[in-house]
Design a protein around this motif. Structure first.
Motif, PDB file in Angstrom:
ATOM      1  N   PRO A   1       0.836  -1.210   0.000  1.00 38.27           N
ATOM      2  CA  PRO A   1       0.000   0.000   0.000  1.00 38.27           C
ATOM      3  C   PRO A   1       0.869   1.258   0.000  1.00 38.27           C
ATOM      4  CG  PRO A   1      -0.700  -1.537   1.717  1.00 38.27           C
ATOM      5  CD  PRO A   1       0.595  -2.055   1.165  1.00 38.27           C
ATOM      6  N   ASP A   2       0.431   2.252  -0.737  1.00 37.06           N
ATOM      7  CA  ASP A   2       1.109   3.547  -0.764  1.00 37.06           C
ATOM      8  C   ASP A   2       0.787   4.262   0.541  1.00 37.06           C
ATOM      9  OD1 ASP A   2       1.948   6.175  -1.162  1.00 37.06           O
ATOM     10  OD2 ASP A   2       1.262   6.234  -3.238  1.00 37.06           O
ATOM     11  N   PRO A   3       1.788   4.604   1.345  1.00 39.12           N
ATOM     12  CA  PRO A   3       1.517   5.279   2.620  1.00 39.12           C
ATOM     13  C   PRO A   3       0.783   6.609   2.446  1.00 39.12           C
ATOM     14  CG  PRO A   3       3.883   4.836   2.380  1.00 39.12           C
ATOM     15  CD  PRO A   3       3.213   4.377   1.129  1.00 39.12           C
ATOM     16  N   ALA A   4       0.961   7.254   1.288  1.00 36.42           N
ATOM     17  CA  ALA A   4       0.305   8.541   1.040  1.00 36.42           C
ATOM     18  C   ALA A   4      -1.161   8.369   0.661  1.00 36.42           C
ATOM     19  CB  ALA A   4       1.038   9.299  -0.062  1.00 36.42           C
ATOM     20  N   ASP A   5      -1.506   7.206   0.108  1.00 37.32           N
ATOM     21  CA  ASP A   5      -2.889   6.931  -0.311  1.00 37.32           C
ATOM     22  C   ASP A   5      -3.067   5.422  -0.299  1.00 37.32           C
ATOM     23  OD1 ASP A   5      -5.339   6.557  -1.496  1.00 37.32           O
ATOM     24  OD2 ASP A   5      -4.922   7.798  -3.264  1.00 37.32           O
ATOM     25  N   ARG A   6      -3.568   4.902   0.795  1.00 38.17           N
ATOM     26  CA  ARG A   6      -3.638   3.456   1.000  1.00 38.17           C
ATOM     27  C   ARG A   6      -4.579   2.744   0.029  1.00 38.17           C
ATOM     28  NH1 ARG A   6      -0.279   1.977   4.516  1.00 38.17           N
ATOM     29  NH2 ARG A   6      -1.200   0.067   5.292  1.00 38.17           N
ATOM     30  N   ARG A   7      -5.315   3.501  -0.784  1.00 42.96           N
ATOM     31  CA  ARG A   7      -6.164   2.878  -1.809  1.00 42.96           C
ATOM     32  C   ARG A   7      -5.344   2.430  -3.012  1.00 42.96           C
ATOM     33  NH1 ARG A   7      -9.783   7.832  -3.025  1.00 42.96           N
ATOM     34  NH2 ARG A   7      -7.708   8.666  -2.828  1.00 42.96           N
ATOM     35  N   VAL A   8      -4.104   2.899  -3.084  1.00 44.42           N
ATOM     36  CA  VAL A   8      -3.231   2.663  -4.231  1.00 44.42           C
ATOM     37  C   VAL A   8      -2.042   1.812  -3.796  1.00 44.42           C
ATOM     38  CG1 VAL A   8      -1.815   3.805  -5.974  1.00 44.42           C
ATOM     39  CG2 VAL A   8      -3.899   4.903  -5.169  1.00 44.42           C
ATOM     40  N   SER A   9      -1.549   0.989  -4.710  1.00 45.61           N
ATOM     41  CA  SER A   9      -0.381   0.152  -4.421  1.00 45.61           C
ATOM     42  C   SER A   9       0.872   0.721  -5.072  1.00 45.61           C
ATOM     43  CB  SER A   9      -0.599  -1.262  -4.962  1.00 45.61           C
ATOM     44  OG  SER A   9      -1.626  -1.907  -4.279  1.00 45.61           O
ATOM     45  N   LEU A  10       1.974   0.497  -4.397  1.00 40.19           N
ATOM     46  CA  LEU A  10       3.291   0.781  -4.968  1.00 40.19           C
ATOM     47  C   LEU A  10       3.884  -0.552  -5.414  1.00 40.19           C
ATOM     48  CD1 LEU A  10       4.710   3.334  -2.376  1.00 40.19           C
ATOM     49  CD2 LEU A  10       3.850   3.801  -4.682  1.00 40.19           C
ATOM     50  N   LEU A  11       4.433  -0.570  -6.606  1.00 38.93           N
ATOM     51  CA  LEU A  11       5.010  -1.782  -7.176  1.00 38.93           C
ATOM     52  C   LEU A  11       6.529  -1.694  -7.114  1.00 38.93           C
ATOM     53  CD1 LEU A  11       2.819  -1.802 -10.394  1.00 38.93           C
ATOM     54  CD2 LEU A  11       2.394  -3.086  -8.286  1.00 38.93           C
TER      55      LEU A  11
END
Length: 157
Positions: free
Chosen positions: A86-96
Motif C-alpha cells: 500500500p502507498d503510505p500517502a494513499d492506502r487505496r493505491v499500491s506501490l510496485l
C-alpha cells in the motif's frame, strides 16, 4: 526550425527495422519465458530502473492504457518477479517494486541481450556506438514526451 517531414520520412525505415528486432529477440530467446510476455519483461525492466512506483505512473510513462499495465503487473506478480504494498500517502493505491528474483532475472536477460548486441555490432567503433546511444536516448526521450503530450494536451509545452 527543426527537421523537415522529408528527412523524418527517411528516419522511419531504420526505426521500423529496430522495432522489428523485437521479434528477433523473441525468436532467439532474449526474453524471460513463454509464460511471461515480452511486454511484461519490459515493464519489469522499467520497475527495476525507475524504482518503486504506482501502476498509473508506469502506464503514463509507457503511454499505454492502465488495463495493459494491470495485466502485465498480474503476470509479473504471479511469477514472483514483482511485489506490491500500500502507498503510505494513499492506502487505496499500491506501490510496485521488483523482487530480488525479478532483479536477478532482469540482470540475466539484459546480459544475454548485451552479448547478442556485442556480437552483432562487433565491427562498430566504440565511440560511434556511444554517439548512437546518446542520439537514440535523446530521440527516445523527445518522442516519449511528444506521445505523452499528445495523450494529455494540458501537459504540453
Amino acid at each position: 526550425m527543426g527537421p523537415t517531414p522529408e528527412i523524418c520520412s527517411e528516419l522511419l525505415r531504420p526505426l521500423r527495422c529496430l522495432i522489428g528486432l523485437k521479434q528477433v529477440a523473441l525468436q532467439r530467446g532474449l526474453h524471460f519465458t513463454d509464460d511471461l510476455p515480452y511486454a511484461a519483461g519490459s515493464l519489469l525492466a522499467e520497475l527495476v530502473h525507475r524504482g518503486e512506483c504506482r501502476a498509473s505512473e508506469l502506464a503514463q510513462h509507457r503511454v499505454v492504457d492502465a488495463s495493459v499495465v494491470s495485466r502485465q503487473v498480474h503476470r509479473l506478480e504471479e511469477a514472483g518477479l514483482i511485489t506490491r504494498r500500500p502507498d503510505p500517502a494513499d492506502r487505496r493505491v499500491s506501490l510496485l517494486r521488483a523482487t530480488p528474483e525479478g532483479e536477478r532475472e532482469l540482470t540475466s536477460l539484459e546480459q544475454r541481450k548485451a552479448e547478442w548486441l556485442s556480437q552483432a555490432l562487433r565491427d562498430w567503433d566504440e565511440d560511434d556506438l556511444r554517439r548512437l546511444t546518446d542520439l537514440l536516448t535523446s530521440a527516445a526521450g523527445d518522442l516519449q514526451r511528444a506521445a505523452q503530450n499528445q495523450n494529455h494536451p494540458e501537459g504540453a509545452r
